[in-house]
Design a protein around this motif. Structure first.
Motif, PDB file in Angstrom:
ATOM      1  N   THR A  37      46.499  47.737  42.584  1.00 21.54           N
ATOM      2  CA  THR A  37      45.596  46.604  42.373  1.00 21.54           C
ATOM      3  C   THR A  37      44.265  47.108  41.842  1.00 21.54           C
ATOM      4  OG1 THR A  37      46.630  45.336  44.157  1.00 21.54           O
ATOM      5  CG2 THR A  37      44.418  44.677  43.466  1.00 21.54           C
ATOM      6  N   ALA A  38      43.877  46.634  40.675  1.00 16.41           N
ATOM      7  CA  ALA A  38      42.617  47.064  40.058  1.00 16.41           C
ATOM      8  C   ALA A  38      41.477  46.172  40.537  1.00 16.41           C
ATOM      9  CB  ALA A  38      42.735  46.985  38.540  1.00 16.41           C
ATOM     10  N   LEU A  43      39.570  43.375  35.198  1.00 19.22           N
ATOM     11  CA  LEU A  43      40.732  42.598  34.788  1.00 19.22           C
ATOM     12  C   LEU A  43      40.429  41.712  33.588  1.00 19.22           C
ATOM     13  CD1 LEU A  43      42.118  41.440  38.255  1.00 19.22           C
ATOM     14  CD2 LEU A  43      42.995  43.284  36.808  1.00 19.22           C
ATOM     15  N   SER A  44      41.428  41.547  32.745  1.00 19.24           N
ATOM     16  CA  SER A  44      41.350  40.609  31.635  1.00 19.24           C
ATOM     17  C   SER A  44      41.768  39.234  32.142  1.00 19.24           C
ATOM     18  CB  SER A  44      42.292  41.052  30.509  1.00 19.24           C
ATOM     19  OG  SER A  44      42.483  40.012  29.567  1.00 19.24           O
ATOM     20  N   PRO A  45      41.221  38.162  31.580  1.00 23.69           N
ATOM     21  CA  PRO A  45      41.644  36.821  31.993  1.00 23.69           C
ATOM     22  C   PRO A  45      42.962  36.402  31.353  1.00 23.69           C
ATOM     23  CG  PRO A  45      39.942  36.656  30.326  1.00 23.69           C
ATOM     24  CD  PRO A  45      40.084  38.124  30.645  1.00 23.69           C
ATOM     25  N   VAL A  46      43.616  37.332  30.649  1.00 21.03           N
ATOM     26  CA  VAL A  46      44.853  37.032  29.933  1.00 21.03           C
ATOM     27  C   VAL A  46      45.988  37.889  30.473  1.00 21.03           C
ATOM     28  CG1 VAL A  46      45.990  37.059  27.675  1.00 21.03           C
ATOM     29  CG2 VAL A  46      43.589  36.387  27.851  1.00 21.03           C
ATOM     30  N   SER A  47      47.146  37.280  30.671  1.00 19.95           N
ATOM     31  CA  SER A  47      48.319  38.006  31.135  1.00 19.95           C
ATOM     32  C   SER A  47      48.950  38.801  30.001  1.00 19.95           C
ATOM     33  CB  SER A  47      49.351  37.022  31.700  1.00 19.95           C
ATOM     34  OG  SER A  47      50.594  37.648  31.910  1.00 19.95           O
ATOM     35  N   LEU A  48      49.601  39.887  30.359  1.00 16.48           N
ATOM     36  CA  LEU A  48      50.312  40.701  29.378  1.00 16.48           C
ATOM     37  C   LEU A  48      51.410  39.895  28.683  1.00 16.48           C
ATOM     38  CD1 LEU A  48      50.258  43.662  28.393  1.00 16.48           C
ATOM     39  CD2 LEU A  48      52.036  44.155  30.070  1.00 16.48           C
ATOM     40  N   THR A  49      51.902  38.871  29.351  1.00 16.11           N
ATOM     41  CA  THR A  49      52.930  38.005  28.757  1.00 16.11           C
ATOM     42  C   THR A  49      52.443  37.366  27.464  1.00 16.11           C
ATOM     43  OG1 THR A  49      53.693  37.490  30.996  1.00 16.11           O
ATOM     44  CG2 THR A  49      54.487  36.076  29.228  1.00 16.11           C
ATOM     45  N   GLU A  50      51.136  37.175  27.345  1.00 11.08           N
ATOM     46  CA  GLU A  50      50.568  36.489  26.189  1.00 11.08           C
ATOM     47  C   GLU A  50      50.303  37.414  25.006  1.00 11.08           C
ATOM     48  OE1 GLU A  50      46.698  33.598  25.310  1.00 11.08           O
ATOM     49  OE2 GLU A  50      47.530  33.713  27.339  1.00 11.08           O
ATOM     50  N   GLU A 100      37.454  47.688  27.386  1.00 11.38           N
ATOM     51  CA  GLU A 100      38.847  47.279  27.553  1.00 11.38           C
ATOM     52  C   GLU A 100      39.055  46.734  28.968  1.00 11.38           C
ATOM     53  OE1 GLU A 100      42.358  46.087  26.859  1.00 11.38           O
ATOM     54  OE2 GLU A 100      41.131  46.980  25.283  1.00 11.38           O
ATOM     55  N   LYS A 101      39.877  45.709  29.087  1.00 10.17           N
ATOM     56  CA  LYS A 101      40.188  45.113  30.377  1.00 10.17           C
ATOM     57  C   LYS A 101      41.688  45.186  30.632  1.00 10.17           C
ATOM     58  CE  LYS A 101      35.885  43.884  30.975  1.00 10.17           C
ATOM     59  NZ  LYS A 101      35.032  44.513  32.008  1.00 10.17           N
ATOM     60  N   LYS A 102      42.053  45.339  31.884  1.00  5.36           N
ATOM     61  CA  LYS A 102      43.458  45.428  32.255  1.00  5.36           C
ATOM     62  C   LYS A 102      44.079  44.031  32.243  1.00  5.36           C
ATOM     63  CE  LYS A 102      46.543  46.818  36.006  1.00  5.36           C
ATOM     64  NZ  LYS A 102      47.261  45.531  36.010  1.00  5.36           N
ATOM     65  N   PRO A 103      45.118  43.810  31.428  1.00  2.00           N
ATOM     66  CA  PRO A 103      45.761  42.490  31.434  1.00  2.00           C
ATOM     67  C   PRO A 103      46.433  42.218  32.771  1.00  2.00           C
ATOM     68  CG  PRO A 103      47.027  44.045  30.117  1.00  2.00           C
ATOM     69  CD  PRO A 103      45.740  44.728  30.465  1.00  2.00           C
ATOM     70  N   GLY A 178      33.644  53.732  33.979  1.00  2.00           N
ATOM     71  CA  GLY A 178      33.905  52.312  34.176  1.00  2.00           C
ATOM     72  C   GLY A 178      33.841  51.512  32.897  1.00  2.00           C
ATOM     73  N   SER A 179      34.014  52.186  31.759  1.00  2.00           N
ATOM     74  CA  SER A 179      33.980  51.506  30.458  1.00  2.00           C
ATOM     75  C   SER A 179      35.203  51.924  29.646  1.00  2.00           C
ATOM     76  CB  SER A 179      32.690  51.881  29.708  1.00  2.00           C
ATOM     77  OG  SER A 179      32.594  51.168  28.490  1.00  2.00           O
ATOM     78  N   PRO A 180      36.393  51.454  30.034  1.00  2.00           N
ATOM     79  CA  PRO A 180      37.629  51.897  29.394  1.00  2.00           C
ATOM     80  C   PRO A 180      37.754  51.446  27.939  1.00  2.00           C
ATOM     81  CG  PRO A 180      38.054  50.792  31.498  1.00  2.00           C
ATOM     82  CD  PRO A 180      36.644  50.508  31.124  1.00  2.00           C
ATOM     83  N   TYR A 181      38.450  52.239  27.166  1.00  2.00           N
ATOM     84  CA  TYR A 181      38.812  51.855  25.805  1.00  2.00           C
ATOM     85  C   TYR A 181      40.171  52.470  25.492  1.00  2.00           C
ATOM     86  CZ  TYR A 181      37.307  56.586  24.483  1.00  2.00           C
ATOM     87  OH  TYR A 181      37.180  57.947  24.398  1.00  2.00           O
ATOM     88  N   ILE A 182      40.848  51.879  24.527  1.00  2.00           N
ATOM     89  CA  ILE A 182      42.209  52.296  24.194  1.00  2.00           C
ATOM     90  C   ILE A 182      42.237  53.110  22.916  1.00  2.00           C
ATOM     91  CG2 ILE A 182      44.429  51.415  23.318  1.00  2.00           C
ATOM     92  CD1 ILE A 182      44.312  49.231  25.347  1.00  2.00           C
TER      93      ILE A 182
END
Length: 366
Positions: A37-38, A43-50, A100-103, A178-182
């Motif tokens: 659990t992050a 967290l991103s407000p969007v699910s990975l499903t999207e 970057e935010k975790k979906p 605390g500032s992730p990027y991909i």
């Protein structure tokens, strides 16, 4: 001389303790990190499903695949469209949310109608499936994307040209502060039925180009062909790239993109992604992390109970729109062109149930 950066310097003060604990957890965890659990702020407000919706942001490039005048031209257009989908998937949150935010992790039964994409008038369609396995290595989170997509083009003579598209691996850096990027890493491929193969190498800052989000794609002709050229394209996938030999612009995603729209949330089924995660997304967007955490925990607990109920009843979840196959013949057929590992792959093949007319997805590219 500036002060030495500290752990979590980009993290809100109230969240620094949880972020430090999260870093310690992932550093010592040996399994798939998706089960951890992050902290809510990451967290991103969007699910990975999207996420497949990002493949619909450039419908003009998707439709243009059908206008190709040769197998070679078509392979270029498929590659251009694919490279143009990467920005939305992997850097858009850096621009809109600062990092970057975790979906949100998909839950059993969750749906978002966009991974069957088609333009019926042009005769172009795409279907696929994806999943992620995450691990921690060298201070970075490594995400192995499992799955692939199949793009099909109906030619003027009625024959079909088919493309197997594999997915790149991801490396998530910047965790310490605390500032992730991909960064995309390693290699992915696009293989066509006509024999043209795109080998896409992803590199980050400090590699061959010295720039973040860099790539180099080599498009090679069929082995049996004679006299057909090899094409090389190079640049940054989140901005622009060019044909190395001619200097011509190959792709450019610095301009506006198409926003994917869906029906109003109040008209959605309870398992459609945006309705399912509605209050969690609201909390994240408004900075109400207590609301986001509470609602996320509720959904996850309900999910765990559904899993326990399945085990107790000896039942298996029934797929609604896809059919599971033990090995995808398309992957098996074209995987040999790039030494696919594994040589065969489980897949989920889309079935028209309900009929396509019932989908309210603007993913047709029309």
């Amino acid at each position: 001389m500036s002060e030495t950066p500290t752990v979590g310097e980009a993290v809100p003060d109230a969240q620094r303790g949880s972020w430090t604990s999260f870093l310690k957890s992932i550093a010592s965890f040996s399994g798939d990190l998706s089960s951890l659990t992050a902290p809510p702020f990451i967290l991103s407000p969007v699910s990975l499903t999207e996420f497949p919706a990002y493949w619909c942001e450039r419908p003009e490039l998707f439709a243009a695949i059908a206008d190709a005048t040769s197998d070679e031209d078509r392979a270029k257009r498929v590659l251009r469209w694919f490279i143009s989908t990467l920005k939305g998937q992997y850097t858009s949150r850096n621009e809109s949310m600062g990092s970057e935010k975790k979906p949100l992790n998909p839950v059993l039964g969750e749906v978002f109608y966009a991974y069957y994409i088609c333009n019926p008038e042009k005769g172009v369609s795409l279907q696929g499936h994806s999943a992620q396995k995450t691990s921690f290595s060298g201070g970075s989170i490594i995400v192995k994307q499992i799955g692939h997509a199949t793009l099909t083009v109906t030619l003027p003579n009625g024959e079909k040209d088919e493309y197997l598209i594999t997915l790149p691996r991801l490396r998530i850096d910047g965790l310490w502060y605390g500032s992730p990027y991909i960064e995309l890493c390693e290699t992915s491929w696009i293989v066509s039925a006509s024999g043209w193969v795109s080998t896409i190498e992803y590199k980050g800052k400090g590699y061959f180009s010295g720039k973040s989000h860099s790539y180099k794609a080599t498009l090679t002709p069929p082995p049996s062909s004679r006299g057909l050229p090899t094409h090389i394209f190079e640049g940054t996938w989140h901005e622009k790239s060019k044909n190395v030999k001619t200097g011509e612009l190959f792709h450019d995603v610095t301009g506006p993109k198409e926003e994917v729209s869906v029906k109003p949330v109040e008209e959605m089924d309870e398992w459609e992604s945006r309705k399912l995660w509605g209050l969690v997304s609201k909390g994240i967007r408004e900075g109400d992390f207590e609301l986001a955490s509470r609602e996320k925990t509720r959904i996850e607990n309900e999910q765990r109970q559904r899993r326990r109920d399945e085990v107790a009843a000896g039942t298996k979840w029934e797929l609604k729109h896809f059919v599971h196959v033990d090995s995808d013949p398309t992957y098996e057929r074209y995987g040999k062109f790039f030494n696919a590992n594994p040589p065969t792959e489980d897949a989920y093949v889309f079935q028209h149930n309900p009929p396509l007319a019932e989908f309210d997805a603007p993913a047709t590219g029309a």
